[in-house]
Scaffold this motif. Structure first.
Motif, PDB file in Angstrom:
ATOM      1  N   LEU A  17       0.832  -1.207   0.000  1.00  0.00           N
ATOM      2  CA  LEU A  17       0.000   0.000   0.000  1.00  0.00           C
ATOM      3  C   LEU A  17       0.866   1.255   0.000  1.00  0.00           C
ATOM      4  O   LEU A  17       0.550   2.234  -0.687  1.00  0.00           O
ATOM      5  CB  LEU A  17      -0.935  -0.003   1.209  1.00  0.00           C
ATOM      6  N   TYR A  32      -8.524   6.445  -0.228  1.00  0.00           N
ATOM      7  CA  TYR A  32      -8.212   5.057   0.089  1.00  0.00           C
ATOM      8  C   TYR A  32      -9.387   4.453   0.846  1.00  0.00           C
ATOM      9  O   TYR A  32      -9.813   4.973   1.884  1.00  0.00           O
ATOM     10  CB  TYR A  32      -6.941   4.949   0.938  1.00  0.00           C
ATOM     11  N   GLY A  89      -4.872  -1.999  -3.984  1.00  0.00           N
ATOM     12  CA  GLY A  89      -3.817  -1.667  -3.040  1.00  0.00           C
ATOM     13  C   GLY A  89      -2.554  -2.476  -3.179  1.00  0.00           C
ATOM     14  O   GLY A  89      -1.522  -2.120  -2.600  1.00  0.00           O
TER      15      GLY A  89
END
Length: 323
Positions: A17, A32, A89
Protein backbone atom coordinates in the motif's frame (compact mmCIF):
# COMPACT_ATOMS: atom_id res chain seq x y z
CA UNK A 1 -6.55 18.25 -19.65
CA UNK A 2 -9.52 16.74 -17.80
CA UNK A 3 -8.78 16.38 -14.06
CA UNK A 4 -8.54 12.89 -12.58
CA UNK A 5 -8.87 11.60 -9.04
CA UNK A 6 -7.69 8.24 -7.73
CA UNK A 7 -9.53 5.62 -5.67
CA UNK A 8 -7.41 2.91 -4.03
CA UNK A 9 -8.98 -0.12 -2.34
CA UNK A 10 -7.25 -2.57 -0.06
CA UNK A 11 -6.93 -4.54 3.15
CA UNK A 12 -3.76 -5.43 5.04
CA UNK A 13 -1.50 -4.64 2.09
CA UNK A 14 1.30 -3.27 4.29
CA UNK A 15 4.30 -2.04 2.28
CA UNK A 16 2.46 -2.75 -0.95
CA UNK A 17 0.00 0.00 0.00
CA UNK A 18 2.86 2.39 0.76
CA UNK A 19 4.37 1.80 -2.69
CA UNK A 20 0.92 2.14 -4.24
CA UNK A 21 0.16 5.52 -2.72
CA UNK A 22 3.66 6.86 -3.30
CA UNK A 23 3.37 5.99 -7.00
CA UNK A 24 0.39 8.30 -7.54
CA UNK A 25 1.08 11.77 -8.89
CA UNK A 26 -0.86 14.57 -10.56
CA UNK A 27 -4.16 13.50 -8.98
CA UNK A 28 -6.84 15.95 -7.88
CA UNK A 29 -7.53 13.82 -4.81
CA UNK A 30 -6.61 10.36 -3.55
CA UNK A 31 -9.17 8.27 -1.67
CA UNK A 32 -8.21 5.06 0.09
CA UNK A 33 -11.03 2.64 0.96
CA UNK A 34 -10.04 0.23 3.71
CA UNK A 35 -11.88 -3.07 4.20
CA UNK A 36 -11.16 -3.93 7.79
CA UNK A 37 -7.34 -3.85 7.91
CA UNK A 38 -5.58 -4.83 11.11
CA UNK A 39 -2.08 -3.71 10.04
CA UNK A 40 -2.47 0.05 10.38
CA UNK A 41 -3.23 0.64 6.70
CA UNK A 42 -5.73 3.49 7.32
CA UNK A 43 -3.19 5.46 9.37
CA UNK A 44 -0.48 4.80 6.78
CA UNK A 45 -2.72 6.00 3.96
CA UNK A 46 -3.67 9.13 5.87
CA UNK A 47 -0.02 9.93 6.59
CA UNK A 48 0.67 9.76 2.86
CA UNK A 49 -2.05 12.28 2.02
CA UNK A 50 -4.96 10.00 1.13
CA UNK A 51 -8.51 10.57 2.33
CA UNK A 52 -9.54 7.39 4.14
CA UNK A 53 -12.92 5.69 3.94
CA UNK A 54 -13.58 2.79 6.30
CA UNK A 55 -15.90 0.40 4.52
CA UNK A 56 -18.85 -0.81 6.57
CA UNK A 57 -17.82 -4.38 7.33
CA UNK A 58 -21.16 -5.29 8.89
CA UNK A 59 -22.23 -5.82 5.28
CA UNK A 60 -20.69 -8.54 3.08
CA UNK A 61 -17.48 -7.32 1.48
CA UNK A 62 -17.08 -6.91 -2.27
CA UNK A 63 -14.44 -4.97 -4.18
CA UNK A 64 -17.29 -3.45 -6.18
CA UNK A 65 -18.80 -1.96 -3.02
CA UNK A 66 -15.41 -0.58 -2.00
CA UNK A 67 -14.90 1.11 -5.38
CA UNK A 68 -18.37 2.65 -5.28
CA UNK A 69 -17.76 3.98 -1.76
CA UNK A 70 -14.45 5.49 -2.87
CA UNK A 71 -16.07 7.15 -5.85
CA UNK A 72 -18.75 8.72 -3.64
CA UNK A 73 -16.06 10.18 -1.37
CA UNK A 74 -14.05 11.44 -4.34
CA UNK A 75 -17.09 13.31 -5.66
CA UNK A 76 -17.56 14.93 -2.26
CA UNK A 77 -13.93 16.06 -2.19
CA UNK A 78 -13.69 17.17 -5.83
CA UNK A 79 -17.17 17.44 -7.38
CA UNK A 80 -15.85 18.78 -10.69
CA UNK A 81 -13.46 15.86 -11.25
CA UNK A 82 -14.29 14.17 -14.54
CA UNK A 83 -12.10 11.05 -14.42
CA UNK A 84 -11.31 8.42 -11.80
CA UNK A 85 -8.39 6.02 -11.77
CA UNK A 86 -9.12 2.90 -9.73
CA UNK A 87 -6.11 1.13 -8.25
CA UNK A 88 -5.93 -2.04 -6.16
CA UNK A 89 -3.82 -1.67 -3.04
CA UNK A 90 -1.37 -4.37 -4.16
CA UNK A 91 -0.54 -2.38 -7.31
CA UNK A 92 1.39 0.76 -8.10
CA UNK A 93 1.16 3.08 -11.07
CA UNK A 94 4.10 3.70 -13.37
CA UNK A 95 5.22 7.31 -13.90
CA UNK A 96 3.33 8.97 -16.72
CA UNK A 97 0.36 6.59 -16.78
CA UNK A 98 -2.18 9.09 -15.46
CA UNK A 99 -1.12 11.64 -18.08
CA UNK A 100 -1.29 9.06 -20.87
CA UNK A 101 -4.75 7.84 -19.84
CA UNK A 102 -6.11 11.36 -19.41
CA UNK A 103 -4.77 12.41 -22.79
CA UNK A 104 -6.31 9.40 -24.51
CA UNK A 105 -9.74 10.02 -23.01
CA UNK A 106 -9.44 13.71 -23.90
CA UNK A 107 -8.85 12.77 -27.52
CA UNK A 108 -11.43 9.96 -27.74
CA UNK A 109 -14.80 11.21 -26.58
CA UNK A 110 -16.52 7.88 -27.25
CA UNK A 111 -14.27 5.85 -24.91
CA UNK A 112 -15.58 5.39 -21.36
CA UNK A 113 -12.79 3.29 -19.82
CA UNK A 114 -9.11 2.81 -20.55
CA UNK A 115 -6.39 0.59 -19.09
CA UNK A 116 -2.76 -0.11 -19.91
CA UNK A 117 -0.34 -2.98 -19.47
CA UNK A 118 -0.24 -4.32 -15.92
CA UNK A 119 2.90 -6.27 -15.06
CA UNK A 120 3.69 -8.60 -12.18
CA UNK A 121 6.47 -7.11 -10.04
CA UNK A 122 7.99 -10.47 -9.03
CA UNK A 123 7.20 -12.95 -11.82
CA UNK A 124 10.17 -15.14 -10.96
CA UNK A 125 9.22 -15.75 -7.34
CA UNK A 126 6.66 -18.40 -8.23
CA UNK A 127 5.00 -20.02 -11.22
CA UNK A 128 1.73 -18.48 -10.02
CA UNK A 129 3.10 -14.94 -10.21
CA UNK A 130 4.45 -15.69 -13.68
CA UNK A 131 1.03 -16.92 -14.78
CA UNK A 132 -0.49 -13.63 -13.63
CA UNK A 133 2.01 -11.65 -15.67
CA UNK A 134 1.24 -13.72 -18.77
CA UNK A 135 -2.51 -13.39 -18.19
CA UNK A 136 -2.27 -9.60 -18.33
CA UNK A 137 -0.27 -9.52 -21.56
CA UNK A 138 -3.21 -8.77 -23.83
CA UNK A 139 -3.35 -6.94 -27.17
CA UNK A 140 -3.71 -3.18 -27.23
CA UNK A 141 -6.74 -1.64 -28.91
CA UNK A 142 -10.47 -1.75 -28.46
CA UNK A 143 -11.41 -4.34 -25.86
CA UNK A 144 -14.42 -6.00 -24.34
CA UNK A 145 -13.36 -5.23 -20.78
CA UNK A 146 -10.75 -3.79 -18.46
CA UNK A 147 -9.83 -4.99 -14.98
CA UNK A 148 -9.85 -3.39 -11.56
CA UNK A 149 -7.02 -0.99 -12.43
CA UNK A 150 -8.44 1.40 -15.01
CA UNK A 151 -9.42 5.01 -15.65
CA UNK A 152 -13.09 5.79 -16.28
CA UNK A 153 -15.26 8.79 -17.01
CA UNK A 154 -17.09 9.52 -13.77
CA UNK A 155 -20.29 10.82 -15.38
CA UNK A 156 -20.62 7.74 -17.57
CA UNK A 157 -19.82 5.41 -14.68
CA UNK A 158 -22.58 7.01 -12.61
CA UNK A 159 -25.05 6.86 -15.50
CA UNK A 160 -24.35 3.13 -15.74
CA UNK A 161 -25.12 2.73 -12.03
CA UNK A 162 -21.53 2.12 -10.93
CA UNK A 163 -20.20 -1.32 -10.11
CA UNK A 164 -22.70 -3.92 -8.97
CA UNK A 165 -22.28 -4.05 -5.20
CA UNK A 166 -23.46 -7.65 -4.97
CA UNK A 167 -20.87 -9.21 -7.31
CA UNK A 168 -18.05 -10.95 -5.44
CA UNK A 169 -16.06 -11.43 -8.66
CA UNK A 170 -16.11 -10.30 -12.28
CA UNK A 171 -17.54 -6.88 -11.49
CA UNK A 172 -15.27 -5.04 -13.94
CA UNK A 173 -16.17 -7.04 -17.08
CA UNK A 174 -19.84 -6.88 -16.04
CA UNK A 175 -19.65 -3.08 -15.87
CA UNK A 176 -17.97 -2.99 -19.29
CA UNK A 177 -20.85 -5.01 -20.75
CA UNK A 178 -23.24 -2.29 -19.61
CA UNK A 179 -20.97 0.49 -20.87
CA UNK A 180 -20.66 -1.06 -24.31
CA UNK A 181 -24.39 -1.75 -24.43
CA UNK A 182 -24.94 1.98 -23.86
CA UNK A 183 -22.79 2.76 -26.89
CA UNK A 184 -19.46 3.46 -25.21
CA UNK A 185 -16.14 1.90 -26.10
CA UNK A 186 -13.51 0.31 -23.86
CA UNK A 187 -9.82 0.54 -24.71
CA UNK A 188 -6.48 -0.96 -23.74
CA UNK A 189 -3.35 1.07 -24.41
CA UNK A 190 0.09 -0.35 -25.10
CA UNK A 191 1.50 1.96 -22.40
CA UNK A 192 2.64 0.41 -19.15
CA UNK A 193 0.05 1.20 -16.47
CA UNK A 194 1.35 -0.38 -13.30
CA UNK A 195 3.02 -3.10 -11.29
CA UNK A 196 1.08 -5.76 -9.42
CA UNK A 197 2.33 -7.81 -6.48
CA UNK A 198 0.26 -11.00 -6.54
CA UNK A 199 2.27 -12.55 -3.69
CA UNK A 200 1.08 -16.01 -4.73
CA UNK A 201 3.51 -18.64 -3.53
CA UNK A 202 1.20 -21.58 -2.79
CA UNK A 203 -0.91 -23.85 -4.97
CA UNK A 204 -3.89 -23.23 -2.69
CA UNK A 205 -3.80 -19.50 -3.46
CA UNK A 206 -3.81 -20.18 -7.18
CA UNK A 207 -6.68 -22.64 -6.74
CA UNK A 208 -8.85 -20.15 -4.84
CA UNK A 209 -8.20 -17.48 -7.45
CA UNK A 210 -9.37 -19.90 -10.15
CA UNK A 211 -12.45 -20.81 -8.08
CA UNK A 212 -13.27 -17.10 -7.99
CA UNK A 213 -12.93 -16.96 -11.78
CA UNK A 214 -15.38 -19.83 -12.12
CA UNK A 215 -17.85 -18.02 -9.87
CA UNK A 216 -17.52 -14.94 -12.08
CA UNK A 217 -18.12 -17.04 -15.21
CA UNK A 218 -21.32 -18.49 -13.77
CA UNK A 219 -22.76 -15.23 -12.49
CA UNK A 220 -21.69 -13.24 -15.53
CA UNK A 221 -23.32 -15.72 -17.90
CA UNK A 222 -26.52 -15.57 -15.84
CA UNK A 223 -26.62 -11.77 -16.04
CA UNK A 224 -25.55 -11.21 -19.64
CA UNK A 225 -25.38 -14.63 -21.28
CA UNK A 226 -28.10 -14.00 -23.84
CA UNK A 227 -27.08 -13.33 -27.47
CA UNK A 228 -25.43 -11.34 -28.86
CA UNK A 229 -23.27 -10.64 -25.78
CA UNK A 230 -23.04 -14.22 -24.43
CA UNK A 231 -20.94 -12.84 -21.62
CA UNK A 232 -18.80 -15.60 -20.04
CA UNK A 233 -20.97 -18.34 -21.57
CA UNK A 234 -18.07 -20.15 -23.32
CA UNK A 235 -15.92 -19.90 -20.18
CA UNK A 236 -18.67 -21.30 -17.92
CA UNK A 237 -19.39 -24.18 -20.32
CA UNK A 238 -15.69 -25.00 -20.64
CA UNK A 239 -15.33 -25.11 -16.85
CA UNK A 240 -18.34 -27.40 -16.53
CA UNK A 241 -17.21 -29.72 -19.32
CA UNK A 242 -13.56 -30.14 -18.36
CA UNK A 243 -13.80 -29.52 -14.63
CA UNK A 244 -16.93 -31.48 -13.75
CA UNK A 245 -18.65 -33.37 -16.56
CA UNK A 246 -15.70 -35.30 -17.99
CA UNK A 247 -14.35 -36.50 -14.60
CA UNK A 248 -17.86 -37.41 -13.43
CA UNK A 249 -18.74 -39.34 -16.59
CA UNK A 250 -15.38 -41.13 -16.52
CA UNK A 251 -15.86 -42.21 -12.92
CA UNK A 252 -19.41 -43.38 -13.62
CA UNK A 253 -18.33 -45.45 -16.63
CA UNK A 254 -15.47 -47.00 -14.67
CA UNK A 255 -17.84 -47.99 -11.87
CA UNK A 256 -20.37 -49.42 -14.31
CA UNK A 257 -18.19 -50.96 -17.00
CA UNK A 258 -14.60 -51.44 -15.86
CA UNK A 259 -11.27 -49.71 -15.73
CA UNK A 260 -10.78 -49.14 -19.45
CA UNK A 261 -12.78 -45.94 -19.31
CA UNK A 262 -9.91 -44.24 -17.41
CA UNK A 263 -8.43 -43.67 -20.88
CA UNK A 264 -10.93 -40.83 -21.29
CA UNK A 265 -8.74 -38.83 -18.91
CA UNK A 266 -6.01 -38.78 -21.56
CA UNK A 267 -8.03 -35.90 -22.98
CA UNK A 268 -6.36 -33.65 -20.38
CA UNK A 269 -2.72 -34.18 -21.41
CA UNK A 270 -3.85 -34.09 -25.04
CA UNK A 271 -5.43 -30.69 -24.42
CA UNK A 272 -2.27 -29.48 -22.70
CA UNK A 273 -0.20 -30.55 -25.70
CA UNK A 274 -2.59 -28.83 -28.10
CA UNK A 275 -2.25 -25.56 -26.17
CA UNK A 276 1.54 -25.89 -26.04
CA UNK A 277 1.67 -26.28 -29.82
CA UNK A 278 -0.57 -23.23 -30.23
CA UNK A 279 1.27 -20.93 -27.79
CA UNK A 280 4.84 -22.07 -28.40
CA UNK A 281 6.08 -25.40 -27.14
CA UNK A 282 9.72 -24.21 -27.23
CA UNK A 283 9.06 -21.63 -24.50
CA UNK A 284 9.12 -23.14 -20.95
CA UNK A 285 6.80 -20.40 -19.68
CA UNK A 286 4.25 -21.18 -22.36
CA UNK A 287 4.46 -24.88 -21.54
CA UNK A 288 3.68 -24.15 -17.89
CA UNK A 289 0.90 -21.81 -18.94
CA UNK A 290 -0.70 -24.54 -21.07
CA UNK A 291 -0.57 -27.01 -18.19
CA UNK A 292 -2.20 -24.60 -15.76
CA UNK A 293 -4.83 -23.46 -18.26
CA UNK A 294 -6.10 -27.05 -18.31
CA UNK A 295 -5.67 -27.61 -14.57
CA UNK A 296 -7.66 -24.43 -13.92
CA UNK A 297 -10.80 -26.07 -15.30
CA UNK A 298 -11.16 -28.03 -12.05
CA UNK A 299 -11.29 -25.05 -9.64
CA UNK A 300 -13.26 -23.06 -12.22
CA UNK A 301 -15.76 -25.90 -12.37
CA UNK A 302 -15.92 -25.82 -8.59
CA UNK A 303 -16.66 -22.09 -8.75
CA UNK A 304 -19.46 -22.58 -11.28
CA UNK A 305 -20.95 -25.41 -9.23
CA UNK A 306 -20.83 -23.55 -5.91
CA UNK A 307 -22.40 -20.46 -7.49
CA UNK A 308 -25.42 -22.43 -8.66
CA UNK A 309 -25.58 -24.35 -5.40
CA UNK A 310 -25.75 -21.08 -3.44
CA UNK A 311 -28.34 -19.75 -5.86
CA UNK A 312 -30.56 -22.83 -5.53
CA UNK A 313 -30.32 -22.57 -1.74
CA UNK A 314 -30.98 -18.81 -1.95
CA UNK A 315 -27.73 -18.15 -0.11
CA UNK A 316 -25.31 -15.29 -0.63
CA UNK A 317 -21.77 -16.39 -1.45
CA UNK A 318 -18.94 -14.89 0.58
CA UNK A 319 -16.01 -13.12 -1.05
CA UNK A 320 -13.39 -15.52 -2.41
CA UNK A 321 -9.94 -14.20 -1.54
CA UNK A 322 -6.60 -15.82 -2.22
CA UNK A 323 -4.34 -13.73 0.05
Amino acid sequence: MMPAGVVVIGRNEGERLRRCLQSIDRAVAIVYVDSGSSDGSPALAQSLGAHVVALDMTRPFTAARARNAGLRRLRELAPTTQLVQFVDGDCELVPGWLDAAQAFLQQHADVAAVAGRLRERYPNRSIYNLLCDMEWDVPAGEARAVGGNAMLRIEILLEAGGYRDDLIAGEEPELCVRLRRAGWRVWRLADDMGWHDAAMTRFGQWWRRAVRNGHAFAEGSLLHGAPPERHYVPEARRALLWGLALPAVTLLLVLLDGDGWWLLLLAYPAQMLRLMLRHGIEDPAQRWRSVFLVLARFPEGQGVFTFWLHRLREQRAAAIEYK
